[in-house]
Motif scaffolding. Structure first.
Motif, PDB file in Angstrom:
ATOM      1  N   GLY A 255     -14.141  -6.458   5.239  1.00 33.59           N
ATOM      2  CA  GLY A 255     -15.472  -7.032   4.755  1.00 33.59           C
ATOM      3  C   GLY A 255     -16.478  -7.438   5.593  1.00 33.59           C
ATOM      4  N   LYS A 256     -16.346  -7.136   7.040  1.00 29.99           N
ATOM      5  CA  LYS A 256     -17.278  -7.054   7.870  1.00 29.99           C
ATOM      6  C   LYS A 256     -18.075  -5.680   8.048  1.00 29.99           C
ATOM      7  N   LEU A 257     -17.434  -4.524   7.262  1.00 28.08           N
ATOM      8  CA  LEU A 257     -17.915  -3.125   7.205  1.00 28.08           C
ATOM      9  C   LEU A 257     -18.588  -3.055   5.866  1.00 28.08           C
ATOM     10  N   GLY A 258     -19.267  -3.721   5.198  1.00 30.97           N
ATOM     11  CA  GLY A 258     -19.683  -4.088   3.810  1.00 30.97           C
ATOM     12  C   GLY A 258     -20.243  -2.556   3.412  1.00 30.97           C
ATOM     13  N   GLY A 259     -21.149  -2.120   4.327  1.00 28.53           N
ATOM     14  CA  GLY A 259     -21.658  -0.768   3.697  1.00 28.53           C
ATOM     15  C   GLY A 259     -20.699   0.380   4.002  1.00 28.53           C
ATOM     16  N   CYS A 260     -19.781   0.424   4.673  1.00 34.97           N
ATOM     17  CA  CYS A 260     -18.570   1.621   4.796  1.00 34.97           C
ATOM     18  C   CYS A 260     -17.674   1.190   3.273  1.00 34.97           C
ATOM     19  N   ALA A 261     -17.278  -0.095   3.183  1.00 35.28           N
ATOM     20  CA  ALA A 261     -16.571  -0.395   1.933  1.00 35.28           C
ATOM     21  C   ALA A 261     -17.379   0.048   0.588  1.00 35.28           C
ATOM     22  N   LYS A 262     -18.527   0.009   0.815  1.00 35.36           N
ATOM     23  CA  LYS A 262     -19.058   0.242  -0.511  1.00 35.36           C
ATOM     24  C   LYS A 262     -19.108   1.986  -0.560  1.00 35.36           C
TER      25      LYS A 262
ATOM     26  N   ILE B 139     -14.303  10.166   5.365  1.00 37.19           N
ATOM     27  CA  ILE B 139     -14.072  10.075   6.848  1.00 37.19           C
ATOM     28  C   ILE B 139     -13.552   8.655   6.764  1.00 37.19           C
ATOM     29  N   PHE B 140     -14.238   7.509   6.210  1.00 35.64           N
ATOM     30  CA  PHE B 140     -13.576   6.406   6.099  1.00 35.64           C
ATOM     31  C   PHE B 140     -12.305   6.204   5.591  1.00 35.64           C
ATOM     32  N   GLY B 141     -11.928   6.915   4.714  1.00 38.63           N
ATOM     33  CA  GLY B 141     -10.475   7.020   4.086  1.00 38.63           C
ATOM     34  C   GLY B 141      -9.586   7.555   5.207  1.00 38.63           C
ATOM     35  N   ARG B 142      -9.977   8.465   5.978  1.00 39.62           N
ATOM     36  CA  ARG B 142      -9.087   8.990   6.967  1.00 39.62           C
ATOM     37  C   ARG B 142      -8.984   8.075   8.015  1.00 39.62           C
ATOM     38  N   ILE B 143      -9.939   7.219   8.380  1.00 43.02           N
ATOM     39  CA  ILE B 143      -9.754   5.957   9.245  1.00 43.02           C
ATOM     40  C   ILE B 143      -8.754   5.104   8.677  1.00 43.02           C
ATOM     41  N   VAL B 144      -8.990   4.784   7.398  1.00 41.24           N
ATOM     42  CA  VAL B 144      -8.016   3.589   6.653  1.00 41.24           C
ATOM     43  C   VAL B 144      -6.558   4.116   6.870  1.00 41.24           C
ATOM     44  N   ARG B 145      -6.534   5.389   6.587  1.00 36.79           N
ATOM     45  CA  ARG B 145      -4.825   6.132   6.568  1.00 36.79           C
ATOM     46  C   ARG B 145      -4.516   6.062   7.980  1.00 36.79           C
ATOM     47  N   SER B 146      -5.227   6.301   9.083  1.00 38.52           N
ATOM     48  CA  SER B 146      -4.633   6.661  10.221  1.00 38.52           C
ATOM     49  C   SER B 146      -4.680   5.102  10.832  1.00 38.52           C
ATOM     50  N   GLY B 147      -5.331   3.990  10.607  1.00 37.72           N
ATOM     51  CA  GLY B 147      -5.014   2.745  10.700  1.00 37.72           C
ATOM     52  C   GLY B 147      -3.923   2.223  10.254  1.00 37.72           C
TER      53      GLY B 147
ATOM     54  N   GLU C 243     -14.198   6.862  -3.532  1.00 35.30           N
ATOM     55  CA  GLU C 243     -12.731   6.976  -3.896  1.00 35.30           C
ATOM     56  C   GLU C 243     -12.387   6.322  -5.407  1.00 35.30           C
ATOM     57  N   GLY C 244     -13.537   5.499  -5.779  1.00 32.58           N
ATOM     58  CA  GLY C 244     -13.315   4.856  -6.948  1.00 32.58           C
ATOM     59  C   GLY C 244     -12.455   3.567  -6.930  1.00 32.58           C
ATOM     60  N   ILE C 245     -12.076   3.324  -5.764  1.00 32.04           N
ATOM     61  CA  ILE C 245     -11.219   1.879  -5.688  1.00 32.04           C
ATOM     62  C   ILE C 245     -11.647   1.179  -4.374  1.00 32.04           C
ATOM     63  N   THR C 246     -11.453  -0.143  -4.289  1.00 28.95           N
ATOM     64  CA  THR C 246     -11.799  -0.704  -3.151  1.00 28.95           C
ATOM     65  C   THR C 246     -10.675  -0.626  -2.003  1.00 28.95           C
ATOM     66  N   VAL C 247     -11.200  -0.635  -0.700  1.00 30.03           N
ATOM     67  CA  VAL C 247     -10.564  -0.379   0.431  1.00 30.03           C
ATOM     68  C   VAL C 247      -9.229  -1.089   0.363  1.00 30.03           C
ATOM     69  N   GLY C 248      -9.272  -2.590  -0.181  1.00 26.38           N
ATOM     70  CA  GLY C 248      -8.171  -3.266  -0.326  1.00 26.38           C
ATOM     71  C   GLY C 248      -6.988  -2.675  -1.310  1.00 26.38           C
ATOM     72  N   ASP C 249      -7.537  -2.189  -2.442  1.00 27.30           N
ATOM     73  CA  ASP C 249      -6.829  -1.685  -3.371  1.00 27.30           C
ATOM     74  C   ASP C 249      -6.087  -0.264  -2.575  1.00 27.30           C
ATOM     75  N   PHE C 250      -7.012   0.539  -1.983  1.00 25.41           N
ATOM     76  CA  PHE C 250      -6.365   1.534  -1.350  1.00 25.41           C
ATOM     77  C   PHE C 250      -5.439   1.394  -0.355  1.00 25.41           C
ATOM     78  N   ILE C 251      -5.378   0.211   0.531  1.00 23.90           N
ATOM     79  CA  ILE C 251      -4.232   0.033   1.339  1.00 23.90           C
ATOM     80  C   ILE C 251      -3.210  -0.430   0.904  1.00 23.90           C
ATOM     81  N   ASN C 252      -3.244  -1.419  -0.568  1.00 21.02           N
ATOM     82  CA  ASN C 252      -1.980  -1.669  -1.435  1.00 21.02           C
ATOM     83  C   ASN C 252      -1.587  -0.391  -1.698  1.00 21.02           C
ATOM     84  N   GLN C 253      -2.169   0.458  -2.255  1.00 23.49           N
ATOM     85  CA  GLN C 253      -1.570   1.811  -2.761  1.00 23.49           C
ATOM     86  C   GLN C 253      -0.599   2.572  -1.496  1.00 23.49           C
ATOM     87  N   LEU C 254      -1.193   2.469  -0.517  1.00 23.36           N
ATOM     88  CA  LEU C 254      -0.576   3.202   0.804  1.00 23.36           C
ATOM     89  C   LEU C 254       0.762   2.385   1.122  1.00 23.36           C
TER      90      LEU C 254
END
Length: 104
Positions: free
Chosen positions: A25-32, A2-10, A38-49
């Motif tokens: 960074g403020k969403l530490g639990g969600c990021a973990k 679900i967090f991945g969908r939020i990242v994609r939509s954002g 997903e096997g990658i950090t949110v930052g790396d995921f955003i860079n892939q997008l």
């Protein structure tokens, strides 16, 4: 997931992507949880997008400056960032596509 969908939509909006990336960074639990699922950090995921979006635009007739603008980056920083992420500059990427096309 679900967090991945939020990242994609954002991410669909370049301005939101910057805010999203800064707020992760403020969403530490969600990021973990995201990294675990997903096997990658949110930052790396955003860079892939961002790379996928940039590559798709470079494959068309979109000017490099317009691609940079769409991602919310200066053309200079976009070229450096693209090279760091892919190993080639945007121009080299576009040229490799042209040469591959003319060989077939």
């Amino acid at each position: 997931v679900i967090f991945g969908r939020i990242v994609r939509s954002g991410y669909n909006n370049a301005a939101k992507a910057g805010k999203l990336s800064n707020g992760v960074g403020k969403l530490g639990g969600c990021a973990k949880v995201f990294k675990k699922s997903e096997g990658i950090t949110v930052g790396d995921f955003i860079n892939q997008l961002r790379i996928s979006r940039a590559a798709a635009q470079l494959e068309s007739a979109v000017e490099t400056s317009d691609v940079a603008d769409d991602l919310g980056l200066s053309e200079f920083y976009f070229s450096r960032w693209f090279r760091r992420m892919t190993g080639v500059t945007p121009t080299e990427y576009r040229d490799s596509l042209r040469s591959a096309f003319t060989k077939h």
